[in-house]
Design a protein around this motif. Structure first.
Motif, mmCIF file in Angstrom:
data_model
loop_
_atom_site.group_PDB
_atom_site.id
_atom_site.type_symbol
_atom_site.label_atom_id
_atom_site.label_comp_id
_atom_site.label_asym_id
_atom_site.label_seq_id
_atom_site.Cartn_x
_atom_site.Cartn_y
_atom_site.Cartn_z
ATOM 1 N N PHE A 357 -24.350 44.978 -38.295
ATOM 2 C CA PHE A 357 -24.828 45.036 -39.667
ATOM 3 C C PHE A 357 -24.198 43.927 -40.506
ATOM 4 C CE2 PHE A 357 -25.127 49.626 -38.430
ATOM 5 C CZ PHE A 357 -26.519 49.689 -38.430
ATOM 6 N N ARG A 360 -25.531 43.532 -47.735
ATOM 7 C CA ARG A 360 -26.479 43.017 -48.710
ATOM 8 C C ARG A 360 -26.205 43.737 -50.026
ATOM 9 N NH1 ARG A 360 -26.792 39.471 -45.807
ATOM 10 N NH2 ARG A 360 -28.583 38.647 -44.644
ATOM 11 N N GLU A 381 -27.996 45.411 -43.388
ATOM 12 C CA GLU A 381 -29.159 44.853 -42.711
ATOM 13 C C GLU A 381 -28.730 44.408 -41.321
ATOM 14 O OE1 GLU A 381 -32.577 41.447 -43.542
ATOM 15 O OE2 GLU A 381 -30.546 41.187 -44.309
ATOM 16 N N GLU A 409 -35.271 52.347 -47.577
ATOM 17 C CA GLU A 409 -35.125 51.933 -46.170
ATOM 18 C C GLU A 409 -36.353 51.148 -45.735
ATOM 19 O OE1 GLU A 409 -34.607 54.021 -41.755
ATOM 20 O OE2 GLU A 409 -33.880 55.038 -43.561
ATOM 21 N N ARG A 417 -33.350 47.396 -42.637
ATOM 22 C CA ARG A 417 -32.528 47.277 -43.842
ATOM 23 C C ARG A 417 -32.507 48.611 -44.566
ATOM 24 N NH1 ARG A 417 -34.240 42.803 -48.132
ATOM 25 N NH2 ARG A 417 -33.538 41.469 -46.394
ATOM 26 N N LYS A 418 -31.298 48.984 -45.071
ATOM 27 C CA LYS A 418 -31.131 50.223 -45.822
ATOM 28 C C LYS A 418 -30.292 49.910 -47.055
ATOM 29 C CE LYS A 418 -30.329 55.141 -45.053
ATOM 30 N NZ LYS A 418 -29.931 56.161 -44.051
ATOM 31 N N LEU A 419 -30.843 50.226 -48.232
ATOM 32 C CA LEU A 419 -30.217 49.883 -49.505
ATOM 33 C C LEU A 419 -29.904 51.156 -50.287
ATOM 34 C CD1 LEU A 419 -32.565 46.932 -50.560
ATOM 35 C CD2 LEU A 419 -30.415 46.813 -49.275
#
Length: 526
Positions: A357, A360, A381, A409, A417-419
């Protein structure tokens, strides 16, 4: 569109009759499906079905005239002829035809195709005592004593498709549960074996379960696919058979109870072109999943089997004829296993995500004032199981209020990517040390070590220290202030509601007594 109005000349179900075909015939004979239209003109009708094991061989149109009470009627019969590919027993499922808008249905049945009868005048030599009676050979796809499967065929792009199994109007056998008996090879029984008319060509197709790596850590993803490979020349001799019914058992065999499984793309009808050991292959993706092991137990995938239709070809092709004979061949894949290694010791090893990972982060503004709300996004990410990435928790910090997060996601094959979006409100000026307030620990299987992802942003808060505002007093409220001043301050008994209930009960009893007395007086007066 409005429905057509009935008229006296319209075709009714009684005018159309399905004519059943024979339940048995020799391999040199013809099987027929037909319908009869009585006393009406033929407008249009649907196509006759394709039958597995048979090839359409033209249609016949027959017209007969009959007289009823001096009136003449024309009966029209349309017959579809089929020729069998070879001997065997074929199951035909129910089907339907539409004639002049009328739907007629058939319940299906069984067709037995036997050996060709001997030529007229031919002398048959009796079987010798040394010649054993040999049961007919069965292909791996058809167990002895059972009919070839007649499920739906899913022809893939680039492969020839066998005729889809459609049923016909047949007379079911008298005793469907009776066991089948072995039949001797007539060529061996009645003389010297004849030279085979068809030949089976060699193919290089194979079925394989392929893993993109042979060893992974707990929580690390491994992509495993079930693929069917064949060379371009094999396309003319192979076709998928009953794929919709064969696929579910294969998917169940690929399931792993000790792994988190993410399904991959759907089976592809378009092959990929790959090269293996210098040979060009067409690869069909039958199934593909990504597995994330939850325990150190190895992932074991058993051998799998896929049955295909394989055609034999006439040694001496005849122009204008289908020179192929359909058969079945099973392809078996070798089993495979993926070893799973435990993670190195770590204080948070039980909740640490595994993957390669990258951090971000983003913030709506790097400089803001006290009391102003800003949006901060912290995310990862890369390659790994995003479902195991939990929202990081902010450490307590005086003068900072944290709300959220909102999770977004964006999945990709094997990762994505997971925010996590937070809303921050600062109550005192100064530098906001985000790097010491939030972090995410993940195990990197590439470097075989634990990584700590920390924010790199350090926003600045300007303004004066905001003291908490005093809560307003109730008596200062313009509505509740006068209401509270005029409220009765005397204490109320806790039994007031029980007393009200008792008084109401007495009142109801009194009303019931008055009603009873009135009813008694009315009865005496009458």
């Amino acid at each position: 569109m409005a429905a057509p109005q009935p008229n006296p000349s319209a075709t009714t179900p009684a005018d159309v009759t399905l004519l059943p075909g024979p339940s048995s015939l020799p391999v040199t004979g013809e099987f027929t499906l037909a319908f009869r239209l009585q006393g009406k003109a033929l407008d249009k009708y649907s196509e006759f079905p394709e039958l597995e094991g048979f090839k359409k061989n033209g249609k016949t149109r027959t017209t007969t005239t009959r007289s009823v009470q001096g009136r003449q009627f024309l009966d029209l019969t349309i017959t579809q002829r089929y020729v069998p590919y070879g001997e065997g027993e074929y199951v035909i499922k129910p089907f339907q035809l539409t004639v002049n808008g009328v739907v007629v249905r058939s319940s299906g049945g069984v067709v037995r195709v036997g050996p060709a009868p001997p030529a007229p005048g031919a002398k048959l030599a009796p079987p010798s005592a040394s010649t054993p009676v040999t049961p007919p050979a069965t292909s791996p796809a058809t167990p002895p004593g059972s009919a070839p499967a007649a499920g739906p065929t899913n022809p893939a792009a680039g492969l020839p498709a066998t005729p889809p199994p459609n049923p016909s109007t047949l007379t079911p056998p008298a005793n469907p549960t009776a066991p089948l008996q072995a039949v001797g090879d007539l060529d061996k029984l009645f003389g010297k074996p004849k030279q085979a008319l068809y030949e089976e060509l060699h193919d290089r197709a194979f079925l394989a379960v392929v893993a993109d790596r042979q060893s992974v850590f707990v929580g690390e993803g491994v992509r495993v696919g079930l693929y069917f490979y064949l060379t371009p020349p094999d396309q003319a001799m192979l076709a998928f058979h009953d794929f919709n019914n064969q696929l579910p058992p294969l998917l169940r065999a690929l399931h792993q109870s000790t792994a988190w499984q993410e399904p991959g793309p759907e089976p592809s009808i378009t092959p990929d072109t790959v090269r293996s050991q210098g040979q060009l292959y067409l690869r069909f993706r039958l199934a593909e999943n990504v597995y994330y092991p939850l325990t150190p137990q190895a992932l074991t995938f058993p051998p799998l089997a896929l049955t295909m239709v394989k055609f034999k070809f006439l040694k001496k092709p005849e122009p204008g004829q289908d020179n192929r004979l359909a058969g079945y061949k099973s392809y078996l894949s070798a089993g495979t296993a993926v070893q799973v290694r435990p993670l190195p010791p770590h204080p948070q090893g039980g909740v640490v995500p595994v993957g390669s990972f990258r951090l971000r982060e983003a913030i709506s503004q790097t400089a803001f004032r006290v009391g102003q709300s800003v949006t901060y996004t912290f995310g990862v990410e890369g390659r790994g199981n995003l479902s195991a990435v939990l929202a990081p928790v902010f450490n307590a910090y005086p003068g900072l209020e944290v709300y959220g997060p909102e999770v977004r996601e964006q999945a990709a094959p094997g990762g994505g990517r997971k925010l996590f979006r937070y809303r921050l409100v600062a109550r005192k000026p100064g530098l906001l040390p985000l790097d010491s307030l939030v972090r995410l620990i993940a195990f990197n299987p590439v470097t075989v070590r634990y990584d700590t992802l920390r924010p790199g942003l350090r926003p600045t808060v300007s303004g004066e220290l905001a003291l908490p505002a005093a809560l307003p007093k109730p008596e200062d409220d313009p509505f509740y202030g006068p209401a509270l001043a005029e409220a009765d301050t005397r204490l109320q008994s806790l039994d007031v509601y029980r007393d009200v209930r008792r008084y109401a009960s007495w009142l109801l009893i009194g009303l019931a007594g008055v009603a009873g007395f009135g009813w008694w007086r009315a009865g005496r007066s009458s």
